[in-house]
Design an enzyme around this catalytic site. Structure first.
Site, mmCIF file in Angstrom:
data_model
loop_
_atom_site.group_PDB
_atom_site.id
_atom_site.type_symbol
_atom_site.label_atom_id
_atom_site.label_comp_id
_atom_site.label_asym_id
_atom_site.label_seq_id
_atom_site.Cartn_x
_atom_site.Cartn_y
_atom_site.Cartn_z
ATOM 1 N N GLY A 201 39.938 35.073 -1.840
ATOM 2 C CA GLY A 201 38.510 35.205 -1.599
ATOM 3 C C GLY A 201 37.668 34.967 -2.834
ATOM 4 O O GLY A 201 38.064 34.278 -3.768
ATOM 5 N N GLU A 226 43.718 29.751 8.030
ATOM 6 C CA GLU A 226 43.815 31.017 7.305
ATOM 7 C C GLU A 226 43.213 30.864 5.915
ATOM 8 O O GLU A 226 43.675 30.039 5.119
ATOM 9 C CB GLU A 226 45.278 31.452 7.186
ATOM 10 N N LEU A 227 42.210 31.619 5.592
ATOM 11 C CA LEU A 227 41.509 31.502 4.319
ATOM 12 C C LEU A 227 42.475 31.714 3.152
ATOM 13 O O LEU A 227 43.139 32.753 3.052
ATOM 14 C CB LEU A 227 40.371 32.522 4.241
ATOM 15 N N ASP A 228 42.557 30.698 2.272
ATOM 16 C CA ASP A 228 43.409 30.743 1.072
ATOM 17 C C ASP A 228 44.871 31.015 1.420
ATOM 18 O O ASP A 228 45.625 31.522 0.585
ATOM 19 C CB ASP A 228 42.910 31.810 0.080
ATOM 20 N N GLY A 229 45.268 30.680 2.643
ATOM 21 C CA GLY A 229 46.635 30.987 3.081
ATOM 22 C C GLY A 229 47.478 29.779 3.404
ATOM 23 O O GLY A 229 48.581 29.926 3.936
#
Length: 284
Positions: A201, A226-229
């Site tokens: 984040g 998926e955020l930053d995933g």
């Protein structure tokens, strides 16, 4: 002068004889193999292979190599992809106001370190237009907010289609791409200013400083919903100390961001990255 090569990636169910089947097919067509890298994921029951051979002297015309190689992968019960080392994919770079990653990528492209073309730079701010112009890239300013996001992403998709873009790179774009955008887009690579999965984040350097970490880093990864995933391609780190403040961490972090992104992009362009089951195998 380096001779062009064909690079085949295959992922298929593991079984005996796969190396022989793949290398034997290249040999049967008179190919001279330059590199052969294989990996078996026993837990997943999968076999991964990257074969690179010289195009000159190969028994199939260049335009027939791809269909024949993909048919071979299908006969093995898997999937394949093929590219040529002398190809220069068309890459769009998305940026915000920060210029350090954009400068680095454009310079490396001009210097021949990255085998790609950059016909398009897209930004939600106008600041970097002169920089893109210096390197001959078309610059498109598309301001974005919550109300305009859908329209802006539609305009971005149209640009990618118009310019036949093969890859998108988020070089400090600082915007989250919607699932709808990702669904119809080419592969997307992002640089995140943290050694993921730590400090996902916003403001990771601030949070790292508050925790008193002694090592910071940056992570280049494929973008997923998926955020930053997304699957990680490359990471770079640098040491910090108690004498460093947040600005020092940010300054040092920019070096790791440039390095990780350039390395990841080169690996991708050279066909050294294979994605499977939400992770990557990187053949160096």
């Amino acid at each position: 002068m380096t001779l062009p090569t064909a690079i085949l990636q295959v992922i298929c169910p593991d079984r005996p004889g796969l190396v022989s089947s793949l290398s034997g097919w290249v040999a049967a067509n008179g190919g001279n193999i330059r590199h052969a890298d294989h990996h078996t994921d026993a837990g997943a029951g999968l076999f991964l292979s990257r074969l690179e051979w010289e195009v000159e002297g190969f028994g199939l015309p260049r335009e027939a190599i791809g269909p024949a190689a993909l048919a071979l992968a299908e006969r093995l019960g898997g999937e394949g992809s093929l590219r040529f080392s002398d190809g220069h994919p068309r890459v769009a770079i998305f940026v915000g106001r920060q210029d350090h990653c954009l400068v680095d990528l454009l310079w490396r492209t001009r210097a021949g370190e990255l085998p790609m073309q950059v016909p398009l730079v897209v930004s939600n701010h106008p600041d970097l237009q002169p920089l893109a112009a210096d390197f001959g890239a078309r610059f498109v300013h598309l301001p974005i907010n919550a109300a305009s996001r859908e329209q802006v992403e539609q305009a971005q998709r149209e640009l990618l289609s118009e310019l036949e873009i093969d890859l998108v790179v988020l070089a400090k774009y600082m915007q989250v791409l919607s699932p709808a955008f990702l669904l119809g887009a080419p592969p997307v690579i992002n640089i995140h200013h943290s050694f993921l999965p730590a400090f996902q984040g916003a403001q990771p350097y601030h949070r790292a400083w508050e925790r008193g970490v002694k090592l910071i880093g940056a992570t280049a990864h494929y973008v997923t919903e998926e955020l930053d995933g997304g699957p990680i391609i490359e990471q770079a780190t640098i040491t910090v100390s108690h004498r460093d403040d947040v600005d020092d961490l940010i300054r040092k972090g920019r070096d790791t961001e440039r390095l990780a992104l350039a390395r990841a992009l080169r690996l991708h362009l050279r066909g050294q990255v294979m994605v499977y089951r939400g992770r990557t195998a990187v053949f160096s």
